[in-house]
Design a protein around this motif. Sequence first.
Motif, PDB file in Angstrom:
ATOM      1  N   SER A  93      32.843 -55.504  75.603  1.00  0.00           N
ATOM      2  CA  SER A  93      33.652 -56.656  75.229  1.00  0.00           C
ATOM      3  C   SER A  93      32.930 -57.548  74.224  1.00  0.00           C
ATOM      4  CB  SER A  93      34.010 -57.441  76.483  1.00  0.00           C
ATOM      5  OG  SER A  93      34.742 -58.588  76.160  1.00  0.00           O
ATOM      6  N   ALA A  94      31.663 -57.792  74.459  1.00  0.00           N
ATOM      7  CA  ALA A  94      30.889 -58.671  73.581  1.00  0.00           C
ATOM      8  C   ALA A  94      30.683 -58.082  72.194  1.00  0.00           C
ATOM      9  CB  ALA A  94      29.532 -58.985  74.223  1.00  0.00           C
ATOM     10  N   ALA A  95      30.590 -56.762  72.103  1.00  0.00           N
ATOM     11  CA  ALA A  95      30.297 -56.119  70.817  1.00  0.00           C
ATOM     12  C   ALA A  95      31.511 -55.461  70.162  1.00  0.00           C
ATOM     13  CB  ALA A  95      29.185 -55.084  71.002  1.00  0.00           C
ATOM     14  N   GLY A  96      32.640 -55.391  70.848  1.00  0.00           N
ATOM     15  CA  GLY A  96      33.819 -54.713  70.294  1.00  0.00           C
ATOM     16  C   GLY A  96      33.619 -53.214  70.196  1.00  0.00           C
ATOM     17  N   LEU A  97      32.966 -52.656  71.196  1.00  0.00           N
ATOM     18  CA  LEU A  97      32.631 -51.229  71.212  1.00  0.00           C
ATOM     19  C   LEU A  97      33.258 -50.521  72.400  1.00  0.00           C
ATOM     20  CD1 LEU A  97      28.777 -51.451  70.583  1.00  0.00           C
ATOM     21  CD2 LEU A  97      30.491 -50.684  68.934  1.00  0.00           C
ATOM     22  N   ALA A  98      33.363 -49.210  72.279  1.00  0.00           N
ATOM     23  CA  ALA A  98      33.625 -48.324  73.413  1.00  0.00           C
ATOM     24  C   ALA A  98      32.382 -47.442  73.483  1.00  0.00           C
ATOM     25  CB  ALA A  98      34.873 -47.488  73.188  1.00  0.00           C
ATOM     26  N   LEU A  99      31.609 -47.559  74.539  1.00  0.00           N
ATOM     27  CA  LEU A  99      30.373 -46.780  74.618  1.00  0.00           C
ATOM     28  C   LEU A  99      30.664 -45.306  74.839  1.00  0.00           C
ATOM     29  CD1 LEU A  99      28.056 -49.210  76.618  1.00  0.00           C
ATOM     30  CD2 LEU A  99      28.346 -48.974  74.151  1.00  0.00           C
ATOM     31  N   VAL A 100      31.484 -44.996  75.831  1.00  0.00           N
ATOM     32  CA  VAL A 100      31.863 -43.613  76.119  1.00  0.00           C
ATOM     33  C   VAL A 100      33.320 -43.449  75.680  1.00  0.00           C
ATOM     34  CG1 VAL A 100      32.091 -41.861  77.905  1.00  0.00           C
ATOM     35  CG2 VAL A 100      30.229 -43.516  78.028  1.00  0.00           C
ATOM     36  N   SER A 101      33.640 -42.322  75.071  1.00  0.00           N
ATOM     37  CA  SER A 101      34.964 -42.111  74.471  1.00  0.00           C
ATOM     38  C   SER A 101      36.113 -42.287  75.453  1.00  0.00           C
ATOM     39  CB  SER A 101      35.044 -40.711  73.864  1.00  0.00           C
ATOM     40  OG  SER A 101      34.174 -40.623  72.767  1.00  0.00           O
ATOM     41  N   ARG A 102      37.183 -42.862  74.925  1.00  0.00           N
ATOM     42  CA  ARG A 102      38.414 -43.066  75.679  1.00  0.00           C
ATOM     43  C   ARG A 102      39.576 -43.164  74.700  1.00  0.00           C
ATOM     44  NH1 ARG A 102      36.009 -48.391  77.497  1.00  0.00           N
ATOM     45  NH2 ARG A 102      34.318 -46.978  77.287  1.00  0.00           N
ATOM     46  N   SER A 103      40.797 -43.013  75.209  1.00  0.00           N
ATOM     47  CA  SER A 103      42.000 -43.170  74.391  1.00  0.00           C
ATOM     48  C   SER A 103      42.511 -44.588  74.553  1.00  0.00           C
ATOM     49  CB  SER A 103      43.085 -42.189  74.816  1.00  0.00           C
ATOM     50  OG  SER A 103      42.673 -40.875  74.552  1.00  0.00           O
ATOM     51  N   LEU A 104      42.839 -45.228  73.433  1.00  0.00           N
ATOM     52  CA  LEU A 104      43.280 -46.615  73.427  1.00  0.00           C
ATOM     53  C   LEU A 104      44.629 -46.756  72.745  1.00  0.00           C
ATOM     54  CD1 LEU A 104      39.953 -48.255  72.216  1.00  0.00           C
ATOM     55  CD2 LEU A 104      40.787 -48.132  74.566  1.00  0.00           C
ATOM     56  N   ARG A 105      45.329 -47.817  73.093  1.00  0.00           N
ATOM     57  CA  ARG A 105      46.552 -48.207  72.388  1.00  0.00           C
ATOM     58  C   ARG A 105      46.399 -49.660  71.963  1.00  0.00           C
ATOM     59  NH1 ARG A 105      51.718 -46.709  75.165  1.00  0.00           N
ATOM     60  NH2 ARG A 105      51.348 -44.831  73.927  1.00  0.00           N
ATOM     61  N   VAL A 106      46.553 -49.903  70.674  1.00  0.00           N
ATOM     62  CA  VAL A 106      46.561 -51.260  70.139  1.00  0.00           C
ATOM     63  C   VAL A 106      48.019 -51.621  69.893  1.00  0.00           C
ATOM     64  CG1 VAL A 106      45.857 -52.750  68.228  1.00  0.00           C
ATOM     65  CG2 VAL A 106      44.305 -50.981  69.069  1.00  0.00           C
ATOM     66  N   THR A 107      48.461 -52.734  70.473  1.00  0.00           N
ATOM     67  CA  THR A 107      49.830 -53.208  70.311  1.00  0.00           C
ATOM     68  C   THR A 107      49.792 -54.520  69.535  1.00  0.00           C
ATOM     69  OG1 THR A 107      50.397 -52.217  72.443  1.00  0.00           O
ATOM     70  CG2 THR A 107      51.965 -53.785  71.520  1.00  0.00           C
ATOM     71  N   MET A 108      50.615 -54.591  68.486  1.00  0.00           N
ATOM     72  CA  MET A 108      50.685 -55.797  67.660  1.00  0.00           C
ATOM     73  C   MET A 108      52.142 -56.176  67.441  1.00  0.00           C
ATOM     74  SD  MET A 108      47.877 -54.906  64.703  1.00  0.00           S
ATOM     75  CE  MET A 108      48.605 -53.344  64.233  1.00  0.00           C
ATOM     76  N   SER A 109      52.384 -57.443  67.181  1.00  0.00           N
ATOM     77  CA  SER A 109      53.730 -57.904  66.858  1.00  0.00           C
ATOM     78  C   SER A 109      54.009 -57.779  65.369  1.00  0.00           C
ATOM     79  CB  SER A 109      53.914 -59.354  67.304  1.00  0.00           C
ATOM     80  OG  SER A 109      53.821 -59.408  68.716  1.00  0.00           O
ATOM     81  N   CYS A 110      52.970 -57.915  64.559  1.00  0.00           N
ATOM     82  CA  CYS A 110      53.116 -57.775  63.110  1.00  0.00           C
ATOM     83  C   CYS A 110      51.799 -57.256  62.541  1.00  0.00           C
ATOM     84  CB  CYS A 110      53.500 -59.103  62.472  1.00  0.00           C
ATOM     85  SG  CYS A 110      52.270 -60.393  62.704  1.00  0.00           S
ATOM     86  N   TRP A 111      51.846 -56.794  61.319  1.00  0.00           N
ATOM     87  CA  TRP A 111      50.623 -56.329  60.672  1.00  0.00           C
ATOM     88  C   TRP A 111      49.748 -57.533  60.355  1.00  0.00           C
ATOM     89  CZ3 TRP A 111      49.860 -51.344  61.089  1.00  0.00           C
ATOM     90  CH2 TRP A 111      50.949 -50.493  61.151  1.00  0.00           C
ATOM     91  N   PRO A 112      48.420 -57.401  60.482  1.00  0.00           N
ATOM     92  CA  PRO A 112      47.533 -58.531  60.179  1.00  0.00           C
ATOM     93  C   PRO A 112      47.700 -59.000  58.728  1.00  0.00           C
ATOM     94  CG  PRO A 112      46.341 -56.782  61.318  1.00  0.00           C
ATOM     95  CD  PRO A 112      47.684 -56.235  60.966  1.00  0.00           C
ATOM     96  N   ALA A 113      47.471 -60.280  58.508  1.00  0.00           N
ATOM     97  CA  ALA A 113      47.584 -60.859  57.173  1.00  0.00           C
ATOM     98  C   ALA A 113      46.680 -60.110  56.191  1.00  0.00           C
ATOM     99  CB  ALA A 113      47.198 -62.331  57.210  1.00  0.00           C
ATOM    100  N   GLY A 114      47.242 -59.770  55.054  1.00  0.00           N
ATOM    101  CA  GLY A 114      46.484 -59.103  54.003  1.00  0.00           C
ATOM    102  C   GLY A 114      46.356 -57.602  54.148  1.00  0.00           C
ATOM    103  N   SER A 115      46.868 -57.036  55.235  1.00  0.00           N
ATOM    104  CA  SER A 115      46.688 -55.598  55.454  1.00  0.00           C
ATOM    105  C   SER A 115      47.459 -54.745  54.455  1.00  0.00           C
ATOM    106  CB  SER A 115      47.048 -55.206  56.889  1.00  0.00           C
ATOM    107  OG  SER A 115      48.382 -55.537  57.167  1.00  0.00           O
ATOM    108  N   VAL A 116      48.596 -55.205  53.994  1.00  0.00           N
ATOM    109  CA  VAL A 116      49.367 -54.446  53.005  1.00  0.00           C
ATOM    110  C   VAL A 116      48.611 -54.437  51.678  1.00  0.00           C
ATOM    111  CG1 VAL A 116      51.543 -54.291  51.731  1.00  0.00           C
ATOM    112  CG2 VAL A 116      51.547 -54.950  54.137  1.00  0.00           C
ATOM    113  N   GLU A 117      48.093 -55.583  51.268  1.00  0.00           N
ATOM    114  CA  GLU A 117      47.352 -55.675  50.015  1.00  0.00           C
ATOM    115  C   GLU A 117      46.072 -54.839  50.047  1.00  0.00           C
ATOM    116  OE1 GLU A 117      48.371 -58.352  51.797  1.00  0.00           O
ATOM    117  OE2 GLU A 117      50.034 -59.031  50.545  1.00  0.00           O
ATOM    118  N   ARG A 118      45.367 -54.886  51.165  1.00  0.00           N
ATOM    119  CA  ARG A 118      44.111 -54.128  51.298  1.00  0.00           C
ATOM    120  C   ARG A 118      44.350 -52.666  51.633  1.00  0.00           C
ATOM    121  NH1 ARG A 118      43.052 -58.387  54.638  1.00  0.00           N
ATOM    122  NH2 ARG A 118      43.021 -57.000  56.409  1.00  0.00           N
ATOM    123  N   ARG A 119      45.571 -52.352  52.082  1.00  0.00           N
ATOM    124  CA  ARG A 119      45.957 -50.997  52.502  1.00  0.00           C
ATOM    125  C   ARG A 119      45.162 -50.523  53.714  1.00  0.00           C
ATOM    126  NH1 ARG A 119      49.279 -48.530  48.655  1.00  0.00           N
ATOM    127  NH2 ARG A 119      48.907 -46.490  49.554  1.00  0.00           N
TER     128      ARG A 119
END
Length: 190
Positions: free
Chosen positions: A47-73
């Motif tokens: 949690s503190a480092a934003g890591l997964a030490l041992v592999s796992r499957s994750l799902r990220v759920t968002m309401s909208c794309w982060p600001a600037g993501s279209v421009e940065r691709r």
Amino acid sequence: MHVTTLVAPAAEPLGLAEAKAYLRIGFEGEDSLVTTLIAGARSRIESAAGLALVSRSLRVTMSCWPAGSVERREIRLPVRPAGALAAVRVYPLAGVAETVTDRFTLEPGRSARLVWTGGAFPWPGRKTGGIEIDYTAGFGATASEVPEGLRLAVRRLVAHAYHARDAETLAGALPEDVAGLMAPWRRVGL
């Protein structure tokens, strides 16, 4: 962004026998406690480092794309290192999700970036939870694939918690030695 674990890691980054040896425990009466401390230390460090030490499957759920993501691709994913992309889905206002995985690629490694490679940029219709990204994250399936500095951080945090015998050790500020071991792995934003 909301992160959900779809498939939990198959192992901890530190085995019970290794932790007991580090703590110099020669009997079985503390096995349950030490196992709990290992899981808690791993969770706190991840949690503190934003890591997964041992592999796992994750799902990220968002309401909208982060600001600037279209421009940065690209979209910076919250848990790293990235392994493989499983699916990208966008939900319309009503109905079934559209799978748009073929429009993206996941840059594996420490960066954990989802890159838009082509096609129309998929916009969600739902106001909440309109985007789902499924991917694997972690250094590998076994403890031996986790970098030694991070494994030592888990050992040290388990030792701090075992000797302190309080919940504050796993929930409060990280001890200086653990924070120092994690420093090279922390994500720094500008």
